[in-house]
Design a protein around this motif. Sequence first.
Motif, mmCIF file in Angstrom:
data_model
loop_
_atom_site.group_PDB
_atom_site.id
_atom_site.type_symbol
_atom_site.label_atom_id
_atom_site.label_comp_id
_atom_site.label_asym_id
_atom_site.label_seq_id
_atom_site.Cartn_x
_atom_site.Cartn_y
_atom_site.Cartn_z
ATOM 1 N N HIS A 102 40.199 21.163 38.365
ATOM 2 C CA HIS A 102 41.361 20.814 37.332
ATOM 3 C C HIS A 102 42.725 20.162 38.155
ATOM 4 O O HIS A 102 43.414 19.556 37.249
ATOM 5 N N HIS A 103 42.632 19.788 39.381
ATOM 6 C CA HIS A 103 43.603 19.197 39.915
ATOM 7 C C HIS A 103 43.066 17.729 40.806
ATOM 8 O O HIS A 103 43.721 17.046 41.455
ATOM 9 N N GLU A 139 44.769 14.642 39.819
ATOM 10 C CA GLU A 139 45.941 14.443 40.520
ATOM 11 C C GLU A 139 45.797 14.034 41.951
ATOM 12 O O GLU A 139 46.507 13.068 42.446
ATOM 13 N N GLU A 161 52.601 29.308 43.556
ATOM 14 C CA GLU A 161 53.809 29.687 42.777
ATOM 15 C C GLU A 161 54.712 30.509 43.708
ATOM 16 O O GLU A 161 55.853 30.558 43.613
ATOM 17 N N ARG A 185 62.605 24.357 37.841
ATOM 18 C CA ARG A 185 61.570 24.311 37.106
ATOM 19 C C ARG A 185 61.578 23.058 36.278
ATOM 20 O O ARG A 185 60.626 22.173 35.743
ATOM 21 N N TYR A 234 60.162 20.515 38.950
ATOM 22 C CA TYR A 234 58.758 20.743 39.064
ATOM 23 C C TYR A 234 58.250 21.757 38.249
ATOM 24 O O TYR A 234 57.970 22.725 38.668
ATOM 25 N N PRO A 235 57.870 20.999 36.853
ATOM 26 C CA PRO A 235 57.389 22.132 35.931
ATOM 27 C C PRO A 235 56.243 22.526 36.215
ATOM 28 O O PRO A 235 55.723 23.804 35.647
ATOM 29 N N ARG A 236 55.101 22.118 37.052
ATOM 30 C CA ARG A 236 54.046 22.693 37.400
ATOM 31 C C ARG A 236 54.119 23.487 38.812
ATOM 32 O O ARG A 236 53.157 23.746 39.432
ATOM 33 N N LEU A 259 51.952 22.499 42.223
ATOM 34 C CA LEU A 259 51.474 21.289 42.185
ATOM 35 C C LEU A 259 52.355 20.272 42.236
ATOM 36 O O LEU A 259 52.051 19.103 43.142
ATOM 37 N N ASP A 260 53.477 20.599 41.727
ATOM 38 C CA ASP A 260 54.276 19.180 41.734
ATOM 39 C C ASP A 260 55.242 18.981 42.884
ATOM 40 O O ASP A 260 55.550 18.018 43.374
#
Length: 227
Positions: free
Chosen positions: A109-110, A113, A23, A41, A44-46, A49-50
């Motif tokens: 959790h990633h 992806e 972040e 945002r 790249y909403p995440r 990560l995005d």
Amino acid sequence: MARAGAAILEAALPHVAFDGWSEATFRAAITESGQPEALARALYPRGGLDLALAFHRAGDARMAERMEAADLTGMRYSEKVAFAIRTRLEVIDDPETVRRGMTLFALPHHAGEGARALWGTADAIWHALGDTSRDLNWYSKRAALSAVYGATVLYWLGDGSAGQAATAEFIDRRIADVMRIEKFKAGLRDNPLARIMRNRPGAREADPVAPHPAEKDPAEALPGRWR
């Protein structure tokens, strides 16, 4: 939109080595790119990560561009695959961006992806090499290449050899390993017992014992495409 997304990603890269795909990197990229936060945002909403996934896809696209311009005349298919893997690594300007990405995708959790990104690279390489398979070979080729590329990236990140010659040799060994496995599987299919099982009375038309490569188009068989 595409230009704004590219500007944000470009602004993020100098921060990745220090803050990872985080972040903090995302917010710094918004500020330095001059793009509205709402737009960033939306693109790249995440957040980080995005950004990491966009960076990975951009590398795949750059590899595809170089492959399109490359002269692969006279290369065996296994040599073309090795060339494509090396090309994918060569388009990475800063290995630390990849190292930080692997740290991110190692998080449970990633992990999904990360696996999809790896599969996307394998798919991009096969597409660049003109792969036309439409059967189970489509999946087996990408699964095999995903494993080869993933192992290669780990090796490449620690390679201190001149011109990364050790990585090139590592790639050749991994591809040779795949070919040996495929030849072993072909030998099993050619085993008399396997043929008996395939032709046994009452066997379904779609028997789980796959046909011998000689019985199908060699251009569609994984071993033939890697020779």
